[in-house]
Scaffold this motif. Sequence first.
Motif, PDB file in Angstrom:
ATOM      1  N   THR A  74      -8.100   3.265   7.534  1.00  0.00           N
ATOM      2  CA  THR A  74      -9.177   3.964   6.819  1.00  0.00           C
ATOM      3  C   THR A  74      -9.786   3.084   5.737  1.00  0.00           C
ATOM      4  O   THR A  74      -9.138   2.188   5.192  1.00  0.00           O
ATOM      5  CB  THR A  74      -8.646   5.251   6.154  1.00  0.00           C
ATOM      6  OG1 THR A  74      -7.688   4.898   5.145  1.00  0.00           O
ATOM      7  CG2 THR A  74      -7.994   6.168   7.178  1.00  0.00           C
ATOM      8  N   GLU A  75     -11.052   3.366   5.415  1.00  0.00           N
ATOM      9  CA  GLU A  75     -11.713   2.645   4.333  1.00  0.00           C
ATOM     10  C   GLU A  75     -11.029   2.913   3.002  1.00  0.00           C
ATOM     11  O   GLU A  75     -10.912   2.042   2.156  1.00  0.00           O
ATOM     12  CB  GLU A  75     -13.193   3.056   4.247  1.00  0.00           C
ATOM     13  CG  GLU A  75     -14.047   2.499   5.361  1.00  0.00           C
ATOM     14  CD  GLU A  75     -13.980   0.977   5.447  1.00  0.00           C
ATOM     15  OE1 GLU A  75     -14.115   0.319   4.385  1.00  0.00           O
ATOM     16  OE2 GLU A  75     -13.790   0.443   6.548  1.00  0.00           O
ATOM     17  N   ARG A  76     -10.584   4.167   2.811  1.00  0.00           N
ATOM     18  CA  ARG A  76      -9.902   4.523   1.569  1.00  0.00           C
ATOM     19  C   ARG A  76      -8.617   3.712   1.419  1.00  0.00           C
ATOM     20  O   ARG A  76      -8.282   3.237   0.332  1.00  0.00           O
ATOM     21  CB  ARG A  76      -9.588   6.027   1.544  1.00  0.00           C
ATOM     22  CG  ARG A  76      -8.837   6.505   0.306  1.00  0.00           C
ATOM     23  CD  ARG A  76      -9.589   6.194  -0.950  1.00  0.00           C
ATOM     24  NE  ARG A  76      -8.891   6.705  -2.129  1.00  0.00           N
ATOM     25  CZ  ARG A  76      -9.024   6.224  -3.340  1.00  0.00           C
ATOM     26  NH1 ARG A  76      -9.842   5.196  -3.546  1.00  0.00           N
ATOM     27  NH2 ARG A  76      -8.371   6.740  -4.366  1.00  0.00           N
ATOM     28  N   GLY A  77      -7.897   3.516   2.540  1.00  0.00           N
ATOM     29  CA  GLY A  77      -6.672   2.727   2.496  1.00  0.00           C
ATOM     30  C   GLY A  77      -6.953   1.287   2.107  1.00  0.00           C
ATOM     31  O   GLY A  77      -6.222   0.690   1.314  1.00  0.00           O
ATOM     32  N   LYS A  78      -8.047   0.730   2.638  1.00  0.00           N
ATOM     33  CA  LYS A  78      -8.416  -0.644   2.304  1.00  0.00           C
ATOM     34  C   LYS A  78      -8.824  -0.756   0.834  1.00  0.00           C
ATOM     35  O   LYS A  78      -8.546  -1.749   0.166  1.00  0.00           O
ATOM     36  CB  LYS A  78      -9.539  -1.112   3.220  1.00  0.00           C
ATOM     37  CG  LYS A  78      -9.087  -1.302   4.664  1.00  0.00           C
ATOM     38  CD  LYS A  78     -10.257  -1.589   5.597  1.00  0.00           C
ATOM     39  CE  LYS A  78      -9.786  -1.684   7.040  1.00  0.00           C
ATOM     40  NZ  LYS A  78     -10.913  -1.867   7.978  1.00  0.00           N
ATOM     41  N   GLU A  79      -9.509   0.274   0.339  1.00  0.00           N
ATOM     42  CA  GLU A  79      -9.902   0.278  -1.080  1.00  0.00           C
ATOM     43  C   GLU A  79      -8.669   0.284  -1.977  1.00  0.00           C
ATOM     44  O   GLU A  79      -8.634  -0.378  -3.025  1.00  0.00           O
ATOM     45  CB  GLU A  79     -10.772   1.498  -1.382  1.00  0.00           C
ATOM     46  CG  GLU A  79     -12.176   1.415  -0.788  1.00  0.00           C
ATOM     47  CD  GLU A  79     -12.946   2.705  -0.968  1.00  0.00           C
ATOM     48  OE1 GLU A  79     -12.426   3.625  -1.640  1.00  0.00           O
ATOM     49  OE2 GLU A  79     -14.070   2.810  -0.429  1.00  0.00           O
ATOM     50  N   LEU A  80      -7.650   1.040  -1.579  1.00  0.00           N
ATOM     51  CA  LEU A  80      -6.419   1.118  -2.379  1.00  0.00           C
ATOM     52  C   LEU A  80      -5.716  -0.236  -2.437  1.00  0.00           C
ATOM     53  O   LEU A  80      -5.264  -0.663  -3.504  1.00  0.00           O
ATOM     54  CB  LEU A  80      -5.477   2.174  -1.798  1.00  0.00           C
ATOM     55  CG  LEU A  80      -5.883   3.637  -2.003  1.00  0.00           C
ATOM     56  CD1 LEU A  80      -4.949   4.555  -1.224  1.00  0.00           C
ATOM     57  CD2 LEU A  80      -5.866   4.002  -3.475  1.00  0.00           C
ATOM     58  N   LYS A 123      -7.715  -2.651  -4.657  1.00  0.00           N
ATOM     59  CA  LYS A 123      -7.519  -2.363  -6.079  1.00  0.00           C
ATOM     60  C   LYS A 123      -6.164  -2.879  -6.556  1.00  0.00           C
ATOM     61  O   LYS A 123      -6.058  -3.532  -7.601  1.00  0.00           O
ATOM     62  CB  LYS A 123      -7.616  -0.853  -6.312  1.00  0.00           C
ATOM     63  CG  LYS A 123      -7.299  -0.426  -7.736  1.00  0.00           C
ATOM     64  CD  LYS A 123      -7.341   1.094  -7.855  1.00  0.00           C
ATOM     65  CE  LYS A 123      -6.878   1.543  -9.231  1.00  0.00           C
ATOM     66  NZ  LYS A 123      -6.845   3.017  -9.360  1.00  0.00           N
ATOM     67  N   VAL A 178      -3.157   4.798   6.833  1.00  0.00           N
ATOM     68  CA  VAL A 178      -3.734   4.167   5.639  1.00  0.00           C
ATOM     69  C   VAL A 178      -4.476   2.891   6.010  1.00  0.00           C
ATOM     70  O   VAL A 178      -5.597   2.645   5.559  1.00  0.00           O
ATOM     71  CB  VAL A 178      -2.636   3.862   4.599  1.00  0.00           C
ATOM     72  CG1 VAL A 178      -3.182   2.974   3.488  1.00  0.00           C
ATOM     73  CG2 VAL A 178      -2.088   5.161   4.012  1.00  0.00           C
ATOM     74  N   SER A 205       0.825  -1.204   0.000  1.00  0.00           N
ATOM     75  CA  SER A 205       0.000   0.000   0.000  1.00  0.00           C
ATOM     76  C   SER A 205       0.857   1.252   0.000  1.00  0.00           C
ATOM     77  O   SER A 205       0.517   2.265  -0.601  1.00  0.00           O
ATOM     78  CB  SER A 205      -0.929   0.011   1.213  1.00  0.00           C
ATOM     79  OG  SER A 205      -0.182   0.039   2.409  1.00  0.00           O
ATOM     80  N   LEU A 242       1.306   4.322  -2.725  1.00  0.00           N
ATOM     81  CA  LEU A 242       1.132   5.729  -2.382  1.00  0.00           C
ATOM     82  C   LEU A 242       2.419   6.538  -2.494  1.00  0.00           C
ATOM     83  O   LEU A 242       2.395   7.705  -2.881  1.00  0.00           O
ATOM     84  CB  LEU A 242       0.605   5.857  -0.941  1.00  0.00           C
ATOM     85  CG  LEU A 242      -0.786   5.288  -0.682  1.00  0.00           C
ATOM     86  CD1 LEU A 242      -1.061   5.248   0.808  1.00  0.00           C
ATOM     87  CD2 LEU A 242      -1.814   6.154  -1.378  1.00  0.00           C
TER      88      LEU A 242
END
Length: 292
Positions: free
Chosen positions: A52-58, A61, A49, A12, A16
Amino acid sequence: MKNLTTVIAVLSLLFLLGACSAQTSGEERELLVKTEFGNISKDDLFKEVASTERGKELIQKLVYMQILKGKYEVSDKEVNQRLDEIKEQVGDKDAFTMFPQKQGFKNEEELKEHIEQSLYFFKATTEDVKVSDKQIKDYYEQHKDQYTEVRTSHILVDNETTAKEIEKELKKGNDFAELAKKQSADKVSAAEGGDLGYLSGRSQDLDPTFLSAALKLKKGEVSEPIKTGFGYHIIKVTDIKETPLSEAKDQIKQALMSKEAKPVQEILNNLNKEIEIEEDAFQDAFKDVEPK
């Protein structure tokens, strides 16, 4: 192809930051930002990261696309072909300039990245779907209006009486374009002799009554007055273009395959079986979810 794809937490951060160094006990934390009130390290960023939900989404993906790219192939040609189809549907070049932003993308390149990802998932969800030439031909015949473009002109007036009078003038041999310039309430098309350009069954922004009437006309034929919410139209078809089956075949095949596609969630749950998670912080990111 390995049976397991190892998901390491630092991926991750690679996504980033572009690089990440492992931290061992006794070493000074690798700093990203220094301030007089405290510092921010890569370890701090990792924790943020991972929480957070955004971190898990990244990380989802990154991992899912890594597996799909190992299993399937999507060429630049396929991506550009789909982009061209979108441009054709949008129609106007100036309109397409703003299209990516309206769809939530920063620019055309980000839209292409989304198209590429969609194609990978399309191939995963339709891997076992078979479509015959007969199915493709039957679909083409049943949806012929979608593959037929008619160049249309119209004269728009606000009442039936006026429309009937114009209809009589046309039957006497008066020029359609001249009557459109003089009497049509649609001033934009009136300036062009009533010309609206090419329409097809895919022209979703048009009144369905108007579109249905236009598609039934032969080249050179003029309709009787057609009532819509805008008033009364007299329609003339000046040209007809048909997309042959040979050119529409691939597009139809994809449409038919999509109808038989597996749910995306089923594919993701199958991919989860190929993942070995080595960082507890991301355990929740790859939990199976029951398909809706």
